[in-house]
Design an enzyme around this catalytic site. Structure first.
Site, PDB file in Angstrom:
ATOM      1  CG  ASN A  25      -2.139   1.251   1.248  1.00  0.00           C
ATOM      2  OD1 ASN A  25      -1.763   1.953   0.234  1.00  0.00           O
ATOM      3  ND2 ASN A  25      -2.506   1.586   2.212  1.00  0.00           N
ATOM      4  CB  SER A 233       5.364  -1.192  12.182  1.00  0.00           C
ATOM      5  OG  SER A 233       4.587   0.139  12.006  1.00  0.00           O
TER       6      SER A 233
HETATM    7  P1  13P Z   1       2.885   0.520   7.610  1.00  0.00           P
HETATM    8  O1  13P Z   1       3.219  -0.312   7.130  1.00  0.00           O
HETATM    9  O2  13P Z   1       3.684   2.016   6.956  1.00  0.00           O
HETATM   10  O3  13P Z   1       2.949   0.586   9.255  1.00  0.00           O
HETATM   11  O4  13P Z   1       1.219   0.942   7.001  1.00  0.00           O
HETATM   12  C1  13P Z   1       0.580  -0.336   6.841  1.00  0.00           C
HETATM   13  C2  13P Z   1      -0.783  -0.320   5.714  1.00  0.00           C
HETATM   14  O5  13P Z   1      -1.542   1.179   6.413  1.00  0.00           O
HETATM   15  C3  13P Z   1      -0.518  -0.464   5.012  1.00  0.00           C
HETATM   16  O6  13P Z   1      -2.036  -0.387   4.416  1.00  0.00           O
END
Ligand code: 13P
Length: 269
Positions: A25, A233
């Site tokens: 994403n 994360s």
């Molecule tokens: P992060 O991997 O930056 O924490 O974002 C996760 C996310 O919202 C994927 O849709």
């Protein structure tokens, strides 16, 4: 020759029978020129074994979709094209919106629905999420439905209730043949962009709660086919901890997926 072709096919997880799905994403990052570079680099880094291990979907901003579609087609990349959102109507006076049929026309196969950032910043209710799930299926694409609890809800012991009610609201109207094709992304809100992921046992518990909704609505057969991703994360150093869990069928990766090298390392972890 036939053997090579066979080696390149996507294989289900032998322990679960489900196909893994690892998704990037990109959120509101990478313009179309940067996106072209990123996907070319990613394709260079990924080996046939990676594509056999998991389906890989990239969810760029809308303006990147057309150039990426052309590149994926012309270079016969095995990367699936995804979107981050869509409107629930097919067409009409909805200034600034993009419909599911428009995405399907660009060979988009997966659409993220109900991401917590959309629920929070764009006031997407459970009803809107439900309508979007319906729209994505109407256009023969796969919804990746995001659910997750806030820190406050977790501290109050409301995590499983929250997950069950979000999942139920998004899927309960579906026919079983569509229900089993849903992908649910368990993304604890407190883990998104914080650098602190959930513990694997928390992801396991979340996945059990999510699958229990499908079991209650349609029984074991459907519940066992639904795929559940973990997001929040995820990095090259913790990806394997989640992928080792039988309940988790894939990952939804935000910031660590912006760099092709780190996303490739996550897939190869
Ligand atoms: P992060 O991997 O930056 O924490 O974002 C996760 C996310 O919202 C994927 O849709």
């Amino acid at each position: 020759m036939a053997k090579v072709k066979h080696d390149m096919e996507l294989r289900p997880n032998p322990r679960t029978g489900r196909y893994r799905l690892i998704s990037a994403n990109w959120k509101m990052n990478l313009n179309h020129l940067e996106a072209i570079q990123a996907i070319q680099k990613l394709n260079f880094l990924l080996r046939p074994a990676d594509y056999s291990y998991a389906e890989i979907s990239i969810h760029p901003p809308f303006t990147d979709l057309r150039p990426l579609q052309l590149l994926i087609d012309s270079d016969r990349m095995r990367i699936s094209l995804g979107a981050q959102n869509c409107h629930f109507e097919t067409s009409g006076a909805y200034t600034g919106e993009i419909s599911a049929p428009m995405l399907a026309k660009l060979n988009v196969t997966h659409v993220i629905v109900g991401h917590s950032e959309r629920r929070q910043y764009f006031c997407e209710s459970d009803e809107i999420v439900r309508a979007k799930v319906e729209a994505v299926f109407r256009s023969q694409m796969t919804p990746i439905i995001c659910v997750g609890e806030s820190r406050d809800e977790r501290e109050k012991g409301l995590t499983e209730d929250r997950l069950r009610s979000q999942v139920d609201a998004a899927v309960s109207f579906l026919a079983p043949e569509l229900a089993e094709r849903c992908v649910i992304a368990y993304e604890p809100i407190w883990a998104i962009g914080s650098g602190v992921s959930a513990k694997p046992e928390d992801a396991h518990q979340g996945a059990v709660a999510i699958r229990s909704v499908f079991e209650a609505l349609w029984g074991n057969d459907v519940a066992n086919k639904v795929r559940i991703q973990y997001g929040g994360s995820v990095h090259p150093t913790n990806a394997a901890d989640f992928m080792e869990l039988d309940d988790i069928d894939g990952l939804l990766v935000g910031s660590a997926a912006l760099d092709p090298e780190s996303f490739a390392r996550i897939i190869q972890a």
